[in-house]
Design an enzyme around this catalytic site. Structure first.
Site, PDB file in Angstrom:
ATOM      1  N   LYS A 296      34.762 -18.536  -0.217  1.00 51.60           N
ATOM      2  CA  LYS A 296      35.802 -17.552  -0.516  1.00 51.60           C
ATOM      3  C   LYS A 296      36.266 -16.806   0.730  1.00 51.60           C
ATOM      4  CE  LYS A 296      34.301 -16.755  -5.285  1.00 51.60           C
ATOM      5  NZ  LYS A 296      33.725 -15.775  -6.238  1.00 51.60           N
ATOM      6  N   ARG A 297      35.388 -16.664   1.706  1.00 54.28           N
ATOM      7  CA  ARG A 297      35.791 -15.916   2.908  1.00 54.28           C
ATOM      8  C   ARG A 297      36.866 -16.650   3.707  1.00 54.28           C
ATOM      9  NH1 ARG A 297      33.103 -17.487   7.706  1.00 54.28           N
ATOM     10  NH2 ARG A 297      31.520 -19.104   7.394  1.00 54.28           N
TER      11      ARG A 297
END
Length: 578
Positions: free
Chosen positions: A313-314
């Site tokens: 997700k980062r």
């Protein structure tokens, strides 16, 4: 040496260093052995040889693959690619694509997540032949509905001695890990209850002591498989230790569920992510002990971020649902995901789903990690978007413009022509908002005061503007625009001739004065569209459309002398500094 019974496409062999006489004469030794027999073997290896990817399940006559997501979150692009490879393999072999929901994690699994996964797979066009919502001969297709089956097979292993009850408490198990760590040994189970007597077991059962089912792993030996992507892969058994297959609460453990499910669903090929490769060792031992044939294995590499770390997700959007909401097409997503680790051996990168089925081969899947390039994904989506039939593209973009409140309608000639004019700049449907807004806007003052406009201003732009205003006021320009693109071209030629201008000296000042910009899509088509927008009234007020009439009013009020003056020294210095 003894060959175990199995499917024709898999050969499992046991090579004992010192084998009992029984083993030399009968392959039934391992399927009917007791604990004492099992412990007599000092060393053995299991080897599974798989066919190439063009083979079929000889017992069923058909390739059967499965995609088995856990409904604990959204469908990650890595999972979607795994599903796609399974789908392509099944379709290319005339086989079956099975969807199974692995929802044994009761705390994290949700109905909402399951529905989202099914929705995303359907959106991608990966229709399953068996599974939730469809059914099939091998159901049920949710692990939570198959608990009775797991318990039956666990009891079977308990009867044959391959599994035993372990009454160790959490504290005892933690202590074993600490001792192993101090001795620099792998954190494997010590085997405390592996050789317990019937009396000792009965005593604990009578006390109601919680217990797990542990699989009895040989202390020495190895497992070797021929992975369809990675080639030969092997493991030593001495680092494994006896592992749990049923928890003390009666719930089965992942590796046990998966093995029972794949075997009882007659899965011929297990195509999954490489992070499941270590699970193969446990699963192979369970296959062998239950007398199930081993499937073919193919472990697909992970999808990596640009920094070569695992995509997460980062790094931005990672789920199929997110990309759908961002305006990506399923065709673009499928095409791009297929190219993450696979290619047809040519330079072609543009495929639809049918072409992928025709071209796909598991042998061409790369075993090294694939980099997820969001820029290339966007580009590929644009290619698929522009390849859509004009009616479909117009419907998508027109619907978008109406839903965002830019236009009051979603169809019509204005929208059709606007889409054709702007489509080369649209990679995602939402991109069309900015392009339409840019077309309708008129940032004349900002353009004329920019350094880039200085050559245009210096080319007697004020006189040019006066002639253009005269053409508008006389109705000459509006009459030409009524004739569409042909009328515009005829008028431009005549207007340029009257001013003795052509080429850049004609078209650049026209673009600046009519569109308020130095660059943009085809100027003639843009001006014709601006005229249509003004007379058909399809533009909503919030779009901040500046009509041709308003543009010419602004031209009449321009202070050309102020625009052509050199900027004050301080302003000029500031501009240069910036």
């Amino acid at each position: 040496m003894a060959a175990l019974a199995g499917a024709p496409w898999v050969r499992i062999r046991v090579f004992p260093e010192v084998a009992p006489p029984l083993l030399r004469h009968s392959s039934k030794y391992f399927t009917n052995r007791r604990v004492s027999d099992f412990c007599r073997i000092r060393n053995f290896s299991v080897s599974a040889s798989s066919i190439s990817d063009n083979g079929k399940n000889a017992t069923e006559g058909v390739v059967r693959v499965r995609f088995a997501p856990s409904p604990t979150g959204n469908l990650h692009v890595g999972g979607a690619r795994t599903a796609l490879f399974n789908y392509l393999f099944a379709r290319s072999k005339g086989g079956k694509f099975v969807l199974r929901i692995e929802d044994t994690d009761l705390e994290r699994s949700t109905k909402e997540s399951e529905e989202a996964v099914l929705r995303d797979l359907s959106w991608l066009g990966l229709d399953w032949d068996e599974g939730p919502g469809i059914g099939g001969d091998y159901g049920p297709y949710r692990q939570s509905e198959r608990n009775l089956l797991y318990k039956q097979y666990a009891e079977k292993l308990l009867e044959t001695g391959d599994v035993y009850r372990c009454f160790c408490s959490s504290e005892e198990l933690e202590k074993m890990k600490e001792i192993a760590k101090l001795k620099n040994l792998p954190p494997v189970y010590s085997g405390k209850w592996a050789n317990a007597t019937d009396e000792e077991v009965e005593e604990e059962l009578a006390k109601g002591t919680p217990y797990t089912y542990r699989f009895r792993v040989p202390k020495e030996g190895s497992l070797k498989i021929n992975d369809l992507i990675r080639g030969e892969v092997s493991w030593n058994l001495d680092t494994l230790g006896d592992f749990v297959i049923m928890r003390s609460n009666g719930q089965p453990v992942y590796n046990f569920c998966v093995t029972v499910d794949d075997a009882t669903m007659a899965i011929s090929h297990v195509i999954r992510a490489e992070e499941h490769l270590p699970n193969t060792l446990r699963q192979a031992l369970i296959y062998k002990s239950l007398g199930f044939p081993m499937p073919n294995f193919a472990h697909v590499s992970l999808i990596l971020a640009p920094d070569r770390s695992k995509l997460s997700k980062r790094h931005g959007a990672t789920s199929v649902g997110q990309f759908r909401e961002m305006g990506y097409l399923p065709q673009g997503m499928v095409n791009y995901l297929a190219l993450l680790g696979w290619g047809d051996g040519t330079e072609n990168e543009f495929f639809n789903l049918e072409q992928l089925v025709e071209k796909f081969s598991i042998g061409r899947v790369n075993k090294s990690g694939a980099i997820f390039d969001s820029t290339k994904l966007r580009w590929m989506n644009g290619q698929h978007l522009r390849a859509l039939p004009s009616e479909e593209l117009t419907k998508l973009v027109g619907g978008r413009w109406k839903s965002t409140g830019m236009l009051t309608v979603s169809e019509g000639t204005f929208i059709e022509e606007a889409v054709q004019l702007l489509k080369d700049g649209i990679d995602l449907v939402p991109d069309s908002d900015k392009l339409l807004s840019n077309l309708l806007s008129y940032p004349l003052h900002d353009t004329l005061t920019s350094p880039e406009a200085k050559p245009v201003l210096g080319d007697n732009l004020s006189d040019f503007s006066a002639n253009l205003i005269a053409a508008y006021d006389s109705g000459e320009l509006l009459s030409a625009l009524e004739g569409g693109h042909a009328g515009w071209q005829k008028w431009v030629k005549s207007f340029g001739k009257s001013l003795k201008r052509k080429g850049k000296s004609l078209f650049m000042p026209l673009r600046v004065l009519l569109t308020g910009k130095l660059h943009g899509p085809d100027m003639g088509a843009s001006v014709v569209l601006l005229h249509k927008a003004e007379i058909c009234g399809v533009v909503a007020p919030q779009a901040e459309f500046v009509s041709l009439n308003e543009r010419f009013n602004m031209l009449r009020q321009l202070d050309w002398e102020a625009l052509t003056k050199d900027p004050p020294l301080v302003e000029a210095t500031t501009t240069a500094s910036n």
